[in-house]
Write an enzyme that holds these catalytic residues in place. Structure first.
Site, PDB file in Angstrom:
ATOM      1  N   LEU A   1       0.800  -1.285   0.006  1.00 23.70           N
ATOM      2  CA  LEU A   1      -0.102  -0.110  -0.037  1.00 23.70           C
ATOM      3  C   LEU A   1       0.963   1.169   0.024  1.00 23.70           C
ATOM      4  CD1 LEU A   1      -2.827   0.959   0.432  1.00 23.70           C
ATOM      5  CD2 LEU A   1      -2.478   1.311   2.785  1.00 23.70           C
ATOM      6  N   SER A   2       0.619   2.337  -0.882  1.00 24.07           N
ATOM      7  CA  SER A   2       1.293   3.518  -0.902  1.00 24.07           C
ATOM      8  C   SER A   2       2.893   2.925  -1.139  1.00 24.07           C
ATOM      9  CB  SER A   2       1.238   4.401   0.478  1.00 24.07           C
ATOM     10  OG  SER A   2       1.651   5.712   0.213  1.00 24.07           O
TER      11      SER A   2
END
Length: 404
Positions: A231-232
């Protein structure tokens, strides 16, 4: 993301939407978040912290009362809301030297989340994964204690995420689709950074390998069906891990990164880029002055202060030099498992997703999320249900979970 989802400050607006995104799994109420953000005074970090902490304390108090009265679902949801608000309150102080409000934020969100765990209806273990001379804190969520071996997703968070926040982004969604889940904070993340003082490192293949080792010791894990979801910044860390850890059956980069040095340089005025970080002294000094001026701004300088702290460097030129180590050039080609790259249309943070996709030699797919769908922000934060439908739809076709 465009301005004015909730307020006119870029950072506060984005962080409000980030908190709102947890609502789908009980981590927030939409208009409560907007109301909190609109009480904040301008770009005042102290005001932001005070308003979100007040909301966190109110939610926590509700949870304590409900728990005492045997109201388990009310307690669970109240503690989850407290977790989100404590995290949101302290995240604006992600910088060195460590502010006690950040330290408190890490501790209180963890406490709130673990109070919520006592009211979960599915099994979850608090774990400490051995890693070099420390341990990595995490949670092993399981669909059921029924002796079945299930596919497992390992969750990797990003630059300023925490293991507790990843519950709202991916963990509960995975459980609902029949996957067991292992989420953890690694070097440079959450409590490992703030409480243990361990900074970010680029060689995530050496971080995930002992995590996979630990996971394979658990009797509920199907060793042939382990996936990694980043994520990210995890959109760099997960593919980097998959380049060297070949026991993974699939990898998801949400959103995809390719080379952090190139990304950092792209934000510098074009005439100066070729001189940064080790070129003409006058050009370097000009860029340093511009960055130092921005560093002092409360909200506009947040991402720069965060970068220095997370990477463990003292100056922006040191940060840019260090960014050279965070690349998938020469590594993406070594990934052998099927890989999904997510690309949000309006996401300038992870605009390199197509470059990562192009470099892959494995089975691969690129999914574009558009502004028209409400999914154009970094990590599709405004439309997570759409992201979850598409990403797990892809993953289901590879890992075939038993309980769909």
């Amino acid at each position: 993301m465009s301005l004015a989802f909730a307020v006119k400050d870029d950072l506060f607006d984005a962080q409000t939407l980030r908190a709102v995104s947890s609502a789908i799994f009980g981590g927030a109420d939409v208009f409560e978040c907007i109301a909190i953000a609109r009480r904040v005074k301008g770009d005042d970090l102290a005001s932001w912290h005070a308003e979100w902490k007040r909301a966190a304390e109110d939610a926590y108090s509700l949870g304590v009362t409900a728990e005492a009265n045997g109201q388990h679902e009310t307690a669970r949801l109240a503690f989850l809301r407290a977790c989100t608000s404590f995290r949101t309150a302290g995240s604006v102080y992600l910088a060195a030297p460590v502010d006690p409000r950040l330290t408190e934020s890490i501790a209180r969100q963890r406490d709130s989340f673990r109070r919520a765990l006592a009211h979960f209806t599915t099994p979850v273990d608090v774990v400490e994964i051995p890693f070099e001379d420390i341990t990595l804190p995490g949670y092993h969520f399981r669909v059921a204690d029924d002796g079945k071996r299930r596919p497992t997703v390992i969750l990797v968070n990003g630059y300023d995420g925490t293991v507790e926040e990843n519950y709202f982004y991916n963990a509960q969604a995975a459980l609902d689709r029949g996957y067991d889940v292992l989420a953890f904070d690694g070097p440079g993340q959450g409590s490992v950074l703030v409480e243990q003082g361990v900074h970010l490192r680029p060689d995530w293949e050496n971080v995930v390998t002992p995590v996979v080792d630990w996971l394979l010791e658990q009797p509920s894990v199907d060793p042939e069906r382990i996936a990694l979801i980043g994520l990210s910044l995890g959109g760099y860390l997960a593919p980097r891990a998959a380049s060297g850890e070949h026991r993974l059956a699939a990898c998801i980069a949400d959103s995809g990164f390719y080379d952090l040095f190139d990304a950092a340089i792209s934000r510098i005025p074009a005439p100066l880029r070729g001189q940064i970080p080790d070129g003409n002294a006058t050009a370097v000094r000009l860029v340093e002055d511009l960055m130092d001026s921005r560093l002092k701004k409360p909200t506009d300088g947040w991402s720069l202060r965060r970068g220095l702290y997370v990477n463990g460097v003292d100056t922006m030129m040191d940060y840019i030099r260090d960014a050279r180590n965070y690349t998938l050039k020469g590594f993406a080609e070594q990934i052998t498992c099927p890989t999904l790259v997510c690309h949000a249309e309006g996401d300038d943070i992870a605009a390199q997703a197509p470059e990562l996709y192009a470099a892959l030699n494995c089975e691969k797919q690129l999914i574009l999320f558009t502004e028209a769908e409400g999914a154009g922000q970094h990590c599709e934060v405004g439309a997570r249900q759409l992201y979850l439908a598409r990403s797990f739809g892809w993953l289901d076709g590879i890992l075939n979970p038993d309980d769909l």
